[in-house]
Design an enzyme around this catalytic site. Structure first.
Site, PDB file in Angstrom:
ATOM      1  CB  ALA A  13      -0.936  -0.004   1.207  1.00 27.98           C
ATOM      2  CB  SER A  15       6.953   1.148  -1.244  1.00 29.29           C
ATOM      3  OG  SER A  15       7.175   0.029  -0.411  1.00 29.29           O
ATOM      4  N   GLY A  16       6.216  -0.297  -3.827  1.00 25.22           N
ATOM      5  CA  GLY A  16       6.339  -1.513  -4.611  1.00 25.22           C
ATOM      6  C   GLY A  16       7.798  -1.803  -4.863  1.00 25.22           C
ATOM      7  NE  ARG A  17       8.823  -4.804  -1.645  1.00 21.40           N
ATOM      8  CZ  ARG A  17       9.537  -5.459  -0.725  1.00 21.40           C
ATOM      9  NH1 ARG A  17      10.526  -4.854  -0.095  1.00 21.40           N
ATOM     10  NH2 ARG A  17       9.241  -6.694  -0.415  1.00 21.40           N
ATOM     11  CG  HIS A 240      -3.971 -11.650   0.045  1.00 25.52           C
ATOM     12  ND1 HIS A 240      -4.417 -12.078   1.261  1.00 25.52           N
ATOM     13  CD2 HIS A 240      -3.984 -10.298   0.099  1.00 25.52           C
ATOM     14  CE1 HIS A 240      -4.690 -11.034   2.030  1.00 25.52           C
ATOM     15  NE2 HIS A 240      -4.436  -9.945   1.342  1.00 25.52           N
ATOM     16  CG  ASP A 241      -0.083  -8.315   0.733  1.00 27.79           C
ATOM     17  OD1 ASP A 241      -1.089  -8.856   1.253  1.00 27.79           O
ATOM     18  OD2 ASP A 241       0.068  -7.082   0.680  1.00 27.79           O
ATOM     19  CB  THR A 266      -0.198  -0.832   6.210  1.00 28.41           C
ATOM     20  OG1 THR A 266       0.960  -0.216   5.652  1.00 28.41           O
ATOM     21  CG2 THR A 266      -1.330   0.174   6.255  1.00 28.41           C
ATOM     22  CG  ASN A 303      -8.065  -8.506   7.551  1.00 27.03           C
ATOM     23  OD1 ASN A 303      -7.040  -8.377   6.914  1.00 27.03           O
ATOM     24  ND2 ASN A 303      -9.012  -9.364   7.214  1.00 27.03           N
ATOM     25  N   GLY A 413       7.303  -6.339   7.541  1.00 29.30           N
ATOM     26  CA  GLY A 413       8.012  -5.131   7.932  1.00 29.30           C
ATOM     27  C   GLY A 413       7.904  -4.807   9.400  1.00 29.30           C
TER      28      GLY A 413
END
Length: 498
Positions: A13, A15-17, A240-241, A266, A303, A413
């Site tokens: 949500a 950043s992307g890599r 799905h991450d 997040t 969640n 993270g």
């Protein structure tokens, strides 16, 4: 064996890599090739995703991968957050600018849905936690405000599936992300078509659902040419991450429910890995969710708002001239007086407030608690509340599974937040093992390795992660004080908050 390279396109949500996973047959190591920002775009009083910009950045990452690894690359796969989606026309046009899950258009839509299909029936047909951000309510809101656009849709693709379409031309949805939509039946293993028709939603656009590890086809010729890659295989990992991250939990207890996980970022997703969905009346009452995992497993989880509260406080502090890095934020929180006030991290007040510190203070004011008056006090309030919410959710998971959880694994993270990790051990009274930080990317590339035949079972994936990662263990401390805090916290949540 010669080192093989698998590419993970990992979009979060914030950043992307584009990541490379280098596998030598025993251990896997990750190399970040390209990182780019992500976030909502405000457009005419709505919140949207800029997927075209993300696609542009992904292509930059693919070019860097080609320059770095060339013919060693075996395959590529995408994982992202859940619930959001793209509608495509028959000719492959994107219909509208895809919405961000925090857009306000879904407010009140759940209650309208329950007038057509009762809440218990929706749960029986989906097994999913009721959240206004779910794809079901997003699609209902769109169908009410713009039915002509929905009717034009030929394919409903979730965000990772949209990028797989851009990569390979595939027009399918992968299982783990389909199960986040509240539109997929957990026992029939297909879309909940009867329920969707009762809600007045068209179903012609819903594509085939495929399992994680499915080969989707070769890289489009034009993408290969522009990037310098060969026409390598495009593979759907657990898209799905959280599904990808849980595949990379370094547990030795695969097949047992006596360990829990928290995918911390997040959002905090806390749950158990089970062989089937739990659809009991008590599961409905507790508003838990059943999301798909690897090898047909289900993730019984909740969640929880997660480090969003801390992230938004940090942004507010910076706007007001007090920039902090996360290490300094943890320090000022550690120095603050403990157990002054608590909030429910999952209150709608914290979903998308204009100013998070003021939202926290207002919640404390309305519940007649001490109001945090320092930056450190606000962060400590958020972290203590999050750890106490973990304890509450843990009690629900144990009740629903009938097994006591002996250890909690934290991945993602949030593993870098030592203070929250220790608070979690203290609050739950269970040892906490953290790592890996990059669980999502590891789960993505190792599922690709499994598809290529280089890795066997889910247990072997986890063995490789254990051999390749550094982990840290936190033992419970000061449990008597945390027990008392938990009593206050649960009493607080039992009140009706104005």
């Amino acid at each position: 064996m010669a080192e093989q390279v698998y590419l993970a396109i990992d979009l979060g949500a914030e950043s992307g890599r584009v990541m490379a996973g280098l596998f030598d047959g025993q251990r896997i190591r990750l190399e970040e090739l390209h990182r780019f920002s992500n976030g909502p775009v405000n457009l005419a009083d709505t919140m949207r995703w800029d997927l075209l910009r993300l696609w542009s950045q992904i292509q930059v990452g693919l070019q860097k991968a080609a320059a770095r690894f060339g013919q060693s690359i075996v395959s590529v796969g995408v994982d992202t957050w859940g619930v959001d989606f793209v509608l495509l026309s028959k000719t492959g046009e994107m219909l509208g600018q895809p919405y961000h899950y925090r857009d306000a258009r879904t407010r009140g839509v759940m209650e309208h849905a329950f007038q057509r299909v009762p809440r218990p029936e929706i749960f029986a047909n989906t097994g999913l936690q009721f959240m206004e951000i779910n794809s079901l309510y997003q699609l209902l809101a769109m169908n009410e405000s713009n039915p002509a656009l929905v009717e034009l849709a030929d394919k409903f693709l979730m965000i990772p599936d949209f990028f797989h379409w851009l990569l390979s031309g595939s027009r399918v949805v992968e299982f783990t992300n389909a199960t986040t939509s509240q539109m997929y039946h957990p026992t029939n293993q297909n879309w909940s078509l009867d329920m969707l028709r009762k809600l007045g939603l068209p179903t012609h656009m819903l594509p085939e659902v495929v399992s994680p590890g499915t080969k989707l086809g070769r890289l489009r010729e034009d993408v290969a040419r522009r990037s310098g890659l060969s026409r390598l295989e495009v593979v759907a990992p657990a898209t799905h991450d959280t599904g990808a991250a849980i595949a990379a939990v370094p547990t030795e207890r695969t097949g047992s429910a006596n360990w829990a996980y928290i995918s911390s970022g997040t959002w905090s997703l806390m749950g158990l890995e089970l062989p089937h969905a739990v659809l009991t009346p008590r599961a409905l009452e507790l508003n838990v969710t059943n999301e798909g995992g690897i090898d047909g497993t289900y993730r019984l989880l909740k969640n929880i708002m997660g480090l969003w509260l801390v992230q938004e406080c940090r942004k507010s502090f910076e706007r007001n001239g007090a920039p902090y890095d996360y290490g300094l934020l943890a320090q000022v929180a550690s120095d603050a007086r403990p157990f002054r006030a608590f909030v429910d991290p999952d209150s709608s007040a914290f979903l998308a407030p204009h100013d998070m510190p003021e939202a926290i203070r207002d919640w404390c004011r309305k519940t007649y608690q001490e109001i945090p008056d320092t930056d450190g006090g606000l962060i400590r309030c958020a972290l203590e509340s999050l750890a106490l919410k973990y304890r509450l959710v843990l009690s629900w998971l144990e009740e629903l599974s009938g097994e006591r959880v002996e250890v909690i694994h934290i991945v993602g993270g949030g593993t870098q937040n030592d203070l929250l990790n220790q608070f979690t051990a203290n609050a739950t009274g269970r040892p906490v093992i953290t790592g890996p930080v990059e669980a999502t990317a590891l789960g993505n590339v190792l599922m690709q390795a499994r598809t290529s035949g280089s890795v066997g079972s889910l247990s072997q994936i986890r063995n490789i992660v254990r051999a390749s990662s550094s982990m840290q263990r936190y033992e419970p401390e000061h449990t008597a004080q945390w027990d008392e805090a938990y009593k206050r916290f649960t009493e607080l949540l039992s009140r009706r908050i104005p």
